[in-house]
Design a protein around this motif. Structure first.
Motif, PDB file in Angstrom:
ATOM      1  N   LEU A 165      -0.403  10.178  19.423  1.00  0.00           N
ATOM      2  CA  LEU A 165       0.708   9.709  20.237  1.00  0.00           C
ATOM      3  C   LEU A 165       1.517  10.911  20.723  1.00  0.00           C
ATOM      4  O   LEU A 165       1.890  11.775  19.928  1.00  0.00           O
ATOM      5  N   HIS A 166       1.797  10.951  22.014  1.00  0.00           N
ATOM      6  CA  HIS A 166       2.649  11.987  22.587  1.00  0.00           C
ATOM      7  C   HIS A 166       4.042  11.399  22.798  1.00  0.00           C
ATOM      8  O   HIS A 166       4.200  10.394  23.506  1.00  0.00           O
ATOM      9  N   LEU A 167       5.034  12.011  22.179  1.00  0.00           N
ATOM     10  CA  LEU A 167       6.394  11.487  22.222  1.00  0.00           C
ATOM     11  C   LEU A 167       7.219  12.163  23.305  1.00  0.00           C
ATOM     12  O   LEU A 167       6.870  13.240  23.801  1.00  0.00           O
ATOM     13  N   SER A 168       8.327  11.527  23.651  1.00  0.00           N
ATOM     14  CA  SER A 168       9.146  11.984  24.773  1.00  0.00           C
ATOM     15  C   SER A 168       9.831  13.325  24.529  1.00  0.00           C
ATOM     16  O   SER A 168      10.282  13.980  25.476  1.00  0.00           O
ATOM     17  N   ASP A 169       9.920  13.764  23.275  1.00  0.00           N
ATOM     18  CA  ASP A 169      10.521  15.073  22.993  1.00  0.00           C
ATOM     19  C   ASP A 169       9.500  16.203  23.022  1.00  0.00           C
ATOM     20  O   ASP A 169       9.812  17.352  22.706  1.00  0.00           O
ATOM     21  N   GLY A 170       8.255  15.869  23.386  1.00  0.00           N
ATOM     22  CA  GLY A 170       7.196  16.866  23.466  1.00  0.00           C
ATOM     23  C   GLY A 170       6.341  16.982  22.224  1.00  0.00           C
ATOM     24  O   GLY A 170       5.322  17.674  22.234  1.00  0.00           O
ATOM     25  N   SER A 171       6.737  16.323  21.143  1.00  0.00           N
ATOM     26  CA  SER A 171       5.957  16.378  19.906  1.00  0.00           C
ATOM     27  C   SER A 171       4.829  15.352  19.936  1.00  0.00           C
ATOM     28  O   SER A 171       4.770  14.482  20.820  1.00  0.00           O
ATOM     29  N   MET A 226       0.838  -1.193   0.000  1.00  0.00           N
ATOM     30  CA  MET A 226       0.000   0.000   0.000  1.00  0.00           C
ATOM     31  C   MET A 226       0.876   1.247   0.000  1.00  0.00           C
ATOM     32  O   MET A 226       0.965   1.976   0.999  1.00  0.00           O
ATOM     33  N   PRO A 227       1.567   1.519  -1.101  1.00  0.00           N
ATOM     34  CA  PRO A 227       2.548   2.613  -1.132  1.00  0.00           C
ATOM     35  C   PRO A 227       1.955   3.993  -0.924  1.00  0.00           C
ATOM     36  O   PRO A 227       2.695   4.957  -0.672  1.00  0.00           O
ATOM     37  N   GLU A 228       0.651   4.110  -0.992  1.00  0.00           N
ATOM     38  CA  GLU A 228       0.017   5.417  -0.805  1.00  0.00           C
ATOM     39  C   GLU A 228      -0.103   5.813   0.660  1.00  0.00           C
ATOM     40  O   GLU A 228      -0.424   6.965   0.981  1.00  0.00           O
ATOM     41  N   LYS A 229       0.177   4.887   1.579  1.00  0.00           N
ATOM     42  CA  LYS A 229       0.030   5.191   3.006  1.00  0.00           C
ATOM     43  C   LYS A 229       1.183   6.062   3.517  1.00  0.00           C
ATOM     44  O   LYS A 229       2.327   5.941   3.067  1.00  0.00           O
ATOM     45  N   ASP A 230       0.871   6.915   4.473  1.00  0.00           N
ATOM     46  CA  ASP A 230       1.891   7.691   5.179  1.00  0.00           C
ATOM     47  C   ASP A 230       2.286   6.904   6.424  1.00  0.00           C
ATOM     48  O   ASP A 230       1.487   6.758   7.362  1.00  0.00           O
ATOM     49  N   ILE A 231       3.507   6.401   6.446  1.00  0.00           N
ATOM     50  CA  ILE A 231       3.928   5.492   7.509  1.00  0.00           C
ATOM     51  C   ILE A 231       5.017   6.138   8.359  1.00  0.00           C
ATOM     52  O   ILE A 231       6.009   6.662   7.842  1.00  0.00           O
ATOM     53  N   THR A 232       4.833   6.080   9.677  1.00  0.00           N
ATOM     54  CA  THR A 232       5.838   6.545  10.625  1.00  0.00           C
ATOM     55  C   THR A 232       6.259   5.371  11.499  1.00  0.00           C
ATOM     56  O   THR A 232       5.415   4.673  12.068  1.00  0.00           O
ATOM     57  N   LEU A 233       7.554   5.161  11.601  1.00  0.00           N
ATOM     58  CA  LEU A 233       8.111   4.091  12.424  1.00  0.00           C
ATOM     59  C   LEU A 233       8.814   4.742  13.609  1.00  0.00           C
ATOM     60  O   LEU A 233       9.722   5.566  13.427  1.00  0.00           O
ATOM     61  N   ILE A 234       8.396   4.385  14.820  1.00  0.00           N
ATOM     62  CA  ILE A 234       8.899   5.048  16.024  1.00  0.00           C
ATOM     63  C   ILE A 234       9.824   4.113  16.786  1.00  0.00           C
ATOM     64  O   ILE A 234       9.428   3.004  17.175  1.00  0.00           O
ATOM     65  N   SER A 235      11.063   4.556  17.003  1.00  0.00           N
ATOM     66  CA  SER A 235      12.065   3.750  17.696  1.00  0.00           C
ATOM     67  C   SER A 235      12.540   4.461  18.957  1.00  0.00           C
ATOM     68  O   SER A 235      12.875   5.647  18.919  1.00  0.00           O
ATOM     69  N   SER A 236      12.598   3.734  20.060  1.00  0.00           N
ATOM     70  CA  SER A 236      13.138   4.319  21.286  1.00  0.00           C
ATOM     71  C   SER A 236      14.662   4.333  21.273  1.00  0.00           C
ATOM     72  O   SER A 236      15.295   5.000  22.096  1.00  0.00           O
ATOM     73  N   ASP A 237      15.268   3.608  20.351  1.00  0.00           N
ATOM     74  CA  ASP A 237      16.724   3.580  20.217  1.00  0.00           C
ATOM     75  C   ASP A 237      17.191   4.675  19.260  1.00  0.00           C
ATOM     76  O   ASP A 237      16.411   5.227  18.482  1.00  0.00           O
ATOM     77  N   ILE A 292       9.146   6.108   4.268  1.00  0.00           N
ATOM     78  CA  ILE A 292       8.770   5.787   5.651  1.00  0.00           C
ATOM     79  C   ILE A 292       9.553   6.723   6.574  1.00  0.00           C
ATOM     80  O   ILE A 292      10.782   6.791   6.526  1.00  0.00           O
ATOM     81  N   ASP A 293       8.835   7.462   7.410  1.00  0.00           N
ATOM     82  CA  ASP A 293       9.444   8.416   8.339  1.00  0.00           C
ATOM     83  C   ASP A 293       9.848   7.671   9.610  1.00  0.00           C
ATOM     84  O   ASP A 293       9.018   7.002  10.241  1.00  0.00           O
ATOM     85  N   ILE A 294      11.125   7.770   9.981  1.00  0.00           N
ATOM     86  CA  ILE A 294      11.608   7.075  11.174  1.00  0.00           C
ATOM     87  C   ILE A 294      11.900   8.099  12.264  1.00  0.00           C
ATOM     88  O   ILE A 294      12.655   9.050  12.055  1.00  0.00           O
ATOM     89  N   LYS A 295      11.297   7.900  13.428  1.00  0.00           N
ATOM     90  CA  LYS A 295      11.533   8.761  14.584  1.00  0.00           C
ATOM     91  C   LYS A 295      12.453   8.013  15.550  1.00  0.00           C
ATOM     92  O   LYS A 295      12.050   7.042  16.196  1.00  0.00           O
ATOM     93  N   PHE A 296      13.711   8.459  15.650  1.00  0.00           N
ATOM     94  CA  PHE A 296      14.675   7.794  16.512  1.00  0.00           C
ATOM     95  C   PHE A 296      14.711   8.407  17.911  1.00  0.00           C
ATOM     96  O   PHE A 296      14.479   9.606  18.097  1.00  0.00           O
ATOM     97  N   GLY A 297      15.036   7.571  18.897  1.00  0.00           N
ATOM     98  CA  GLY A 297      15.202   8.042  20.260  1.00  0.00           C
ATOM     99  C   GLY A 297      13.944   8.613  20.874  1.00  0.00           C
ATOM    100  O   GLY A 297      14.004   9.487  21.742  1.00  0.00           O
ATOM    101  N   MET A 298      12.807   8.092  20.440  1.00  0.00           N
ATOM    102  CA  MET A 298      11.520   8.604  20.914  1.00  0.00           C
ATOM    103  C   MET A 298      10.747   7.519  21.675  1.00  0.00           C
ATOM    104  O   MET A 298      10.574   6.415  21.181  1.00  0.00           O
ATOM    105  N   ARG A 299      10.301   7.870  22.860  1.00  0.00           N
ATOM    106  CA  ARG A 299       9.407   6.994  23.613  1.00  0.00           C
ATOM    107  C   ARG A 299       7.986   7.539  23.495  1.00  0.00           C
ATOM    108  O   ARG A 299       7.775   8.750  23.528  1.00  0.00           O
TER     109      ARG A 299
END
Length: 360
Positions: A210-216, A153-164, A188-195
């Motif tokens: 989703l509320h992330l650890s950086d305030g975003s 489904m290439p039309e989807k907006d995908i975010t991958l969230i990593s705590s590492d 695919i948007d990758i968010k690193f270091g985010m809880r």
């Protein structure tokens, strides 16, 4: 007399071990579900639910000499296990292989395979109608899922969230760099270091913010948790001198024994023996267990046999859809073609259908 072996749990380890030993010992395999769930295929099944008929495998033909019992074990003693209805099975040896839990679309949360089908097909419907998808957890499951969804489904907006701070830091840098490059090329948007501070469920998909650890914050039409496995080890908790870790795994000795009972073994995801909770780990444990029980059945003493040795660096096969991905093996890191041929195209489905004698 033929030694009796009772295996509790019909997952990857239990099913294969039962079949490998049924002609050498009196084997009873006890599993609370009537079908085996080929978990790696479930990641692709959420974008292609028609696969379910080929990856939910009946136990009916698994054993030709051994015995399969569909039931739940509620108690383990030194030489027996007890079922919910009070039935007892005596045993010379017992293997506890009750596996692990994960997201509800990867592994059933209950005993009903029909209910599990509904969970997977329902997630597919939610995914089809969602434009934005956030995957919480960038381990093998989360990363592979991002690749599968993007491929189908290439039309989807995908975010991958990593705590590492990076992906797969335990593997060579080349592996992680290549995977990240392919994810980025797939937009695919990758968010690193985010809880994630407000995850509502660790098992079920839902929509929300989703509320992330950086305030975003990230607002998503579909939030899919992929935060890893937890071992199922409640049966071990009542055994003498047993220790259960925070992730549910149980401490074992070098012969994979979790307690003071010399004839009770624990293996697969639930055993804290140095292996990860993966099918690759099971593929190393099964040959050792098979050889060990054959030797015990022939009259050898356990202390005369070679202890179990875990993987030093286990292989990893990580498809990002049917045609792309990366693989790590001892001899190096490999890309799309090797990954496609080893896992990506068929996800080992033929192998397990053959094991369950369903390959026709």
């Amino acid at each position: 007399m033929t030694k009796k072996l009772v295996i509790v749990g019909g997952g990857y380890l239990g099913a294969q071990l039962a079949q490998s030993l049924e002609h050498d010992l009196d084997v009873t395999l006890i599993e609370q579900r009537d079908a085996f769930v080929h978990a790696p295929a479930m990641i692709r099944a959420i974008v292609k639910p028609s696969m379910l008929d080929t990856v939910l495998l009946s136990y009916e033909q698994l054993l030709t000499k051994g015995t399969f019992v569909k039931a739940k074990v509620i108690k383990v003693e030194e030489h027996s296990v007890t079922l919910e209805d009070g039935t007892q099975f005596g045993a010379d040896y017992i293997v506890l292989a009750t596996g692990s839990t994960n997201s509800a679309f990867l592994k059933p949360t209950g005993t009903s395979i029909d209910d599990f089908r509904i969970v997977v097909t329902d997630l597919n419907k939610k995914l089809a109608s969602a434009q934005s998808v956030a995957i919480v957890g960038a381990g093998t499951v989360g990363t592979e899922m991002a690749g599968e969804i993007s491929s189908a489904m290439p039309e989807k907006d995908i975010t991958l969230i990593s705590s590492d701070s990076t992906l797969f830091s335990q593997l060579p840098k080349k592996f992680a760099t290549s995977i990240m490059s392919k994810l980025k090329k797939a937009n695919i948007d990758i968010k690193f270091g985010m809880r994630v501070e407000n995850l509502k469920s660790t098992s079920n998909a839902y929509s929300g913010t989703l509320h992330l650890s950086d305030g975003s914050s990230i607002e998503a039409d579909l939030i899919i948790p992929a935060i890893g496995s937890r071992a199922v080890s409640s049966l071990v908790g009542e055994l003498p001198n047993s220790t259960i870790r925070k992730n549910g795994q149980v401490d074992v000795d070098t012969y994979l024994r979790p307690s003071a009972y010399a004839n009770v073994f624990s293996a697969g995801d639930m055993a804290s023996c140095g292996d990860a909770m993966t099918i690759v780990a099971v593929s190393r444990q099964i040959p050792w267990l098979t050889k060990t029980f054959k030797a015990l059945a022939a009259g050898k003493q356990l202390e005369q046999l070679k202890p179990y040795s875990p993987w030093r660096k286990a292989p990893l096969f990580l498809p990002l859809g049917p045609s792309k991905g990366n693989s790590y093996m001892v001899i190096g890191t490999f890309g799309d073609w090797i990954t496609r041929k080893i896992k990506g195209e068929k996800l080992f489905i033929d192998k397990y259908r053959k094991l369950f004698r369903l390959n026709k």
